[in-house]
Design a protein around this motif. Structure first.
Motif, PDB file in Angstrom:
ATOM      1  N   LEU A   1     -10.127  -6.289 -10.248  1.00  0.00           N
ATOM      2  CA  LEU A   1     -10.053  -5.111  -9.378  1.00  0.00           C
ATOM      3  C   LEU A   1      -9.754  -3.843 -10.193  1.00  0.00           C
ATOM      4  O   LEU A   1     -10.424  -2.813 -10.053  1.00  0.00           O
ATOM      5  CB  LEU A   1      -8.955  -5.346  -8.341  1.00  0.00           C
ATOM      6  N   SER A   2      -8.742  -3.946 -11.065  1.00  0.00           N
ATOM      7  CA  SER A   2      -8.353  -2.793 -11.890  1.00  0.00           C
ATOM      8  C   SER A   2      -9.470  -2.428 -12.859  1.00  0.00           C
ATOM      9  O   SER A   2      -9.771  -1.243 -13.049  1.00  0.00           O
ATOM     10  CB  SER A   2      -7.090  -3.096 -12.703  1.00  0.00           C
TER      11      SER A   2
ATOM     12  N   PHE B   1       0.834  -1.206   0.000  1.00  0.00           N
ATOM     13  CA  PHE B   1       0.000   0.000   0.000  1.00  0.00           C
ATOM     14  C   PHE B   1       0.872   1.259   0.000  1.00  0.00           C
ATOM     15  O   PHE B   1       0.626   2.199  -0.760  1.00  0.00           O
ATOM     16  CB  PHE B   1      -0.927  -0.021   1.218  1.00  0.00           C
TER      17      PHE B   1
ATOM     18  N   ILE C   1     -14.170   4.897 -12.862  1.00  0.00           N
ATOM     19  CA  ILE C   1     -13.592   6.200 -13.237  1.00  0.00           C
ATOM     20  C   ILE C   1     -14.188   6.673 -14.563  1.00  0.00           C
ATOM     21  O   ILE C   1     -14.551   7.840 -14.723  1.00  0.00           O
ATOM     22  CB  ILE C   1     -12.055   6.114 -13.322  1.00  0.00           C
TER      23      ILE C   1
ATOM     24  N   ALA D   1      -5.420   8.300 -11.017  1.00  0.00           N
ATOM     25  CA  ALA D   1      -6.501   9.128 -11.559  1.00  0.00           C
ATOM     26  C   ALA D   1      -7.480   9.594 -10.484  1.00  0.00           C
ATOM     27  O   ALA D   1      -8.041  10.684 -10.583  1.00  0.00           O
ATOM     28  CB  ALA D   1      -7.246   8.350 -12.640  1.00  0.00           C
ATOM     29  N   VAL D   2      -7.688   8.759  -9.452  1.00  0.00           N
ATOM     30  CA  VAL D   2      -8.659   9.163  -8.419  1.00  0.00           C
ATOM     31  C   VAL D   2      -8.012   9.818  -7.194  1.00  0.00           C
ATOM     32  O   VAL D   2      -8.709  10.337  -6.331  1.00  0.00           O
ATOM     33  CB  VAL D   2      -9.530   7.968  -7.933  1.00  0.00           C
ATOM     34  N   SER D   3      -6.664   9.772  -7.134  1.00  0.00           N
ATOM     35  CA  SER D   3      -5.991  10.230  -5.916  1.00  0.00           C
ATOM     36  C   SER D   3      -6.047  11.735  -5.703  1.00  0.00           C
ATOM     37  O   SER D   3      -6.280  12.202  -4.595  1.00  0.00           O
ATOM     38  CB  SER D   3      -4.537   9.779  -5.914  1.00  0.00           C
TER      39      SER D   3
ATOM     40  N   SER E   1      -1.480  -5.709 -14.944  1.00  0.00           N
ATOM     41  CA  SER E   1      -2.633  -5.491 -14.057  1.00  0.00           C
ATOM     42  C   SER E   1      -2.270  -4.531 -12.931  1.00  0.00           C
ATOM     43  O   SER E   1      -3.068  -3.657 -12.568  1.00  0.00           O
ATOM     44  CB  SER E   1      -3.109  -6.812 -13.458  1.00  0.00           C
TER      45      SER E   1
ATOM     46  N   LEU F   1     -12.292  -0.652 -11.091  1.00  0.00           N
ATOM     47  CA  LEU F   1     -11.892   0.721 -10.765  1.00  0.00           C
ATOM     48  C   LEU F   1     -11.904   1.600 -12.026  1.00  0.00           C
ATOM     49  O   LEU F   1     -12.391   2.740 -12.002  1.00  0.00           O
ATOM     50  CB  LEU F   1     -10.487   0.684 -10.150  1.00  0.00           C
ATOM     51  N   ALA F   2     -11.400   1.040 -13.131  1.00  0.00           N
ATOM     52  CA  ALA F   2     -11.348   1.793 -14.395  1.00  0.00           C
ATOM     53  C   ALA F   2     -12.755   2.117 -14.902  1.00  0.00           C
ATOM     54  O   ALA F   2     -13.009   3.225 -15.380  1.00  0.00           O
ATOM     55  CB  ALA F   2     -10.578   0.990 -15.438  1.00  0.00           C
TER      56      ALA F   2
ATOM     57  N   LYS G   1     -15.202   9.579  -8.935  1.00  0.00           N
ATOM     58  CA  LYS G   1     -13.821   9.917  -8.577  1.00  0.00           C
ATOM     59  C   LYS G   1     -13.683  10.167  -7.078  1.00  0.00           C
ATOM     60  O   LYS G   1     -12.822  10.903  -6.630  1.00  0.00           O
ATOM     61  CB  LYS G   1     -13.358  11.151  -9.360  1.00  0.00           C
TER      62      LYS G   1
ATOM     63  N   PHE H   1      -7.841  -2.876 -21.432  1.00  0.00           N
ATOM     64  CA  PHE H   1      -7.908  -4.092 -20.612  1.00  0.00           C
ATOM     65  C   PHE H   1      -7.887  -5.358 -21.461  1.00  0.00           C
ATOM     66  O   PHE H   1      -7.385  -6.393 -21.019  1.00  0.00           O
ATOM     67  CB  PHE H   1      -9.134  -4.045 -19.685  1.00  0.00           C
TER      68      PHE H   1
ATOM     69  N   ILE I   1     -13.261   7.748  -4.675  1.00  0.00           N
ATOM     70  CA  ILE I   1     -12.870   6.521  -3.975  1.00  0.00           C
ATOM     71  C   ILE I   1     -11.358   6.508  -3.731  1.00  0.00           C
ATOM     72  O   ILE I   1     -10.722   5.471  -3.772  1.00  0.00           O
ATOM     73  CB  ILE I   1     -13.303   5.280  -4.775  1.00  0.00           C
ATOM     74  N   SER I   2     -10.812   7.685  -3.468  1.00  0.00           N
ATOM     75  CA  SER I   2      -9.368   7.786  -3.336  1.00  0.00           C
ATOM     76  C   SER I   2      -8.872   7.325  -1.960  1.00  0.00           C
ATOM     77  O   SER I   2      -9.317   7.842  -0.935  1.00  0.00           O
ATOM     78  CB  SER I   2      -8.959   9.234  -3.578  1.00  0.00           C
ATOM     79  N   PRO I   3      -7.921   6.373  -1.926  1.00  0.00           N
ATOM     80  CA  PRO I   3      -7.359   5.960  -0.636  1.00  0.00           C
ATOM     81  C   PRO I   3      -6.536   7.072   0.013  1.00  0.00           C
ATOM     82  O   PRO I   3      -6.462   7.163   1.230  1.00  0.00           O
ATOM     83  CB  PRO I   3      -6.483   4.767  -0.979  1.00  0.00           C
TER      84      PRO I   3
ATOM     85  N   PHE J   1      -6.817  -8.253 -12.159  1.00  0.00           N
ATOM     86  CA  PHE J   1      -7.435  -7.764 -13.394  1.00  0.00           C
ATOM     87  C   PHE J   1      -8.847  -7.241 -13.114  1.00  0.00           C
ATOM     88  O   PHE J   1      -9.219  -6.150 -13.547  1.00  0.00           O
ATOM     89  CB  PHE J   1      -7.474  -8.905 -14.422  1.00  0.00           C
TER      90      PHE J   1
ATOM     91  N   CYS K   1      -5.195   3.742 -12.406  1.00  0.00           N
ATOM     92  CA  CYS K   1      -6.541   4.062 -11.897  1.00  0.00           C
ATOM     93  C   CYS K   1      -6.450   4.792 -10.559  1.00  0.00           C
ATOM     94  O   CYS K   1      -7.155   5.773 -10.321  1.00  0.00           O
ATOM     95  CB  CYS K   1      -7.375   2.801 -11.717  1.00  0.00           C
ATOM     96  N   MET K   2      -5.560   4.295  -9.685  1.00  0.00           N
ATOM     97  CA  MET K   2      -5.416   4.924  -8.368  1.00  0.00           C
ATOM     98  C   MET K   2      -4.894   6.356  -8.495  1.00  0.00           C
ATOM     99  O   MET K   2      -5.316   7.248  -7.763  1.00  0.00           O
ATOM    100  CB  MET K   2      -4.474   4.098  -7.493  1.00  0.00           C
TER     101      MET K   2
ATOM    102  N   ALA L   1      -2.266  -1.128 -14.431  1.00  0.00           N
ATOM    103  CA  ALA L   1      -3.632  -0.606 -14.623  1.00  0.00           C
ATOM    104  C   ALA L   1      -4.186  -0.100 -13.299  1.00  0.00           C
ATOM    105  O   ALA L   1      -4.811   0.967 -13.229  1.00  0.00           O
ATOM    106  CB  ALA L   1      -4.523  -1.704 -15.190  1.00  0.00           C
ATOM    107  N   PHE L   2      -3.917  -0.867 -12.238  1.00  0.00           N
ATOM    108  CA  PHE L   2      -4.384  -0.463 -10.912  1.00  0.00           C
ATOM    109  C   PHE L   2      -3.721   0.837 -10.475  1.00  0.00           C
ATOM    110  O   PHE L   2      -4.360   1.739  -9.940  1.00  0.00           O
ATOM    111  CB  PHE L   2      -4.105  -1.588  -9.903  1.00  0.00           C
TER     112      PHE L   2
ATOM    113  N   VAL M   1       1.018   4.137  -2.875  1.00  0.00           N
ATOM    114  CA  VAL M   1       0.738   5.561  -2.635  1.00  0.00           C
ATOM    115  C   VAL M   1       1.883   6.430  -3.153  1.00  0.00           C
ATOM    116  O   VAL M   1       1.643   7.434  -3.837  1.00  0.00           O
ATOM    117  CB  VAL M   1       0.458   5.821  -1.131  1.00  0.00           C
TER     118      VAL M   1
END
Lengths: 358, 67
Positions: free
Chosen positions: B35-36, A86, B43, A312-314, A302, B39-40, B48, B8, B50-52, B33, A309-310, A305-306, A90
């Motif tokens: 999970l990503s 994690f 988005i 993009a939303v961070s 993968s 999320l994609a 938008k 993907f 759901i940012s950790p 796969f 995506c992270m 991609a994750f 980040v």
């Protein structure tokens, strides 16, 4: 053993150089005195790195999660290692966003940042696919390219540098120096904890000297960039978003050599690529180890991609990422960079003493 | 959305063969796969929030851990 000492040292240096984009987090706090916390963080980083070196000395040729499992047992070791996944995610997101927001802000203003993020992560994934060994092989060439550029623009800016820009000295509060030094120590110096993921790929003695030399070279490079920016910009450094970039806009040699900052933006891109690729490589390796895979090859894309995506939303804006970098990032990184490695070392020492007493 | 799905599809085509029929490798690949992809898609659909990192910031604010 796949990585040689020299390649590793220059990789560490470039990894630290990746923070040239983030010098504003220190200049925002201490303005023209940014060199003070930078220097402080540089010296303190040796204390932090000495913990990592002691860990690798006690468990030679093992990477970070292997050490966790050996010391804490499988269950707790895996839990701590997932926390590191994690943490790496980040910091990878933060650095990816910094690169893409810089490019969208300065070089390609019409491009949506998600496009740049996806392309950037895709290129990093190609490098990660080739492996850390191949990434480190190009480090020497890139390092000399970047050093040459920094020295060259240092010379071109000499006429605009003023000693008075460093004055008055020690005008900020102790709290501000502490905040800036803590921020600088955790990012980028503390992020070298990532290299513990590759400690098994290099001889133990080589790893020690590579990490120390890498930090010396990278730290000196960062210091040079900070000092150059302060010497030219002075107090106005605190209103620059990327001081190391904006200072180059002032280069104008007889209206012939101008707009040199465009070249620099590509060097920043290469440094960002280096840094994110190494963290990305560590995430893939750590995830593969924790899920019991033999290699990380099948999950690289993968994970990428994750990561995209992270990213993009961070953060919603550049201001958002600066807010994270100056206020929260140092506190978030401290347990992973300093507290957990310290605790790990303490447990190892107590365990070894207990075994000797028996 | 179409670009997301195409990306993907590329990931599936390039990585699925690397699992080499191993059940464990396939399970991990499919998990990551999915999970990503989820999320994609979120988005792409405009979600938008759901940012950790935002979650960490909120937690740190609550605990008064920030500069």
């Amino acid at each position: 053993m796949d990585i040689n000492r020299r390649n590793m040292a220059f990789t560490v240096a470039l990894f630290l150089g990746g923070a040239m984009l983030l010098t504003s987090y220190v200049t925002d706090i201490t303005s023209w005195e940014a060199w003070v916390p930078a220097l402080l963080a540089f010296f303190l980083s040796f204390a932090v790195v000495s913990i990592y070196l002691k860990l690798t000395k006690k468990y030679p040729e093992k990477h970070l999660p292997e050490i966790f499992v050996c010391v804490f047992g499988k269950c707790a070791g895996y839990a701590v290692s997932w926390a590191y996944v994690f943490f790496f995610l980040v910091i990878a997101c933060f650095n990816t966003y910094s690169v893409s927001s810089f490019f969208v802000g300065y070089v390609m203003p019409e491009t949506p940042d998600i496009v740049f993020t996806v392309i950037f992560v895709f290129i990093c994934s190609r490098a990660v696919r080739l492996g850390i060994e191949n990434i480190t092989k190009i480090s020497i060439f890139i390092f000399f390219l970047i050093s040459l550029f920094i020295i060259l623009n240092f010379i071109l800016l000499l006429s605009q540098m003023k000693i008075s820009n460093f004055l008055p000295l020690f005008d900020h509060s102790f709290y501000e120096y502490l905040q800036a030094a803590h921020t600088e120590l955790m990012n980028p110096f503390g992020e070298t904890v990532v290299f513990l993921m590759f400690a098994d790929k290099i001889k133990n003695n080589d790893f020690r000297s590579a990490l120390i030399w890498g930090i010396i070279i990278g730290g000196v490079m960062l210091m040079l960039v900070v000092i150059r920016s302060v010497a030219v910009l002075g107090v106005t450094i605190s209103i620059s978003a990327v001081p190391s970039y904006e200072v180059l806009r002032l280069i104008n040699i007889k209206n012939m050599i101008t707009r040199i900052e465009t070249l620099y933006s590509f060097l920043l891109l290469i440094l960002g690529f280096f840094k994110v690729s190494i963290i990305y490589c560590a995430i893939s390796r750590l995830t593969a180890y924790l899920t019991g895979l033999k290699t990380e090859k099948s999950i690289i894309n993968s994970v990428g991609a994750f990561l995209a995506c992270m990213t993009a939303v961070s953060f919603t804006s550049g201001f958002d990422s600066v807010n994270w970098g100056t206020k929260y990032a140092a506190f978030f990184a401290t347990p992973f960079v300093f507290i957990i490695p310290c605790f790990l070392l303490l447990v190892i020492t107590v365990k070894r003493k207990g075994e000797k007493a028996k | 959305m179409i670009i997301t799905l195409a990306a993907f599809l590329y990931i599936w085509l390039s990585d699925f063969k690397n699992t080499k029929g191993n059940i464990k490798e396939r399970a991990v690949f499919l998990l990551l796969f999915t999970l990503s992809l989820a999320l994609a898609i979120l988005i792409s659909a405009g979600v938008k929030t759901i940012s950790p990192i935002k979650a960490i910031q909120t937690l740190f604010d609550f605990l008064h851990i920030s500069y």
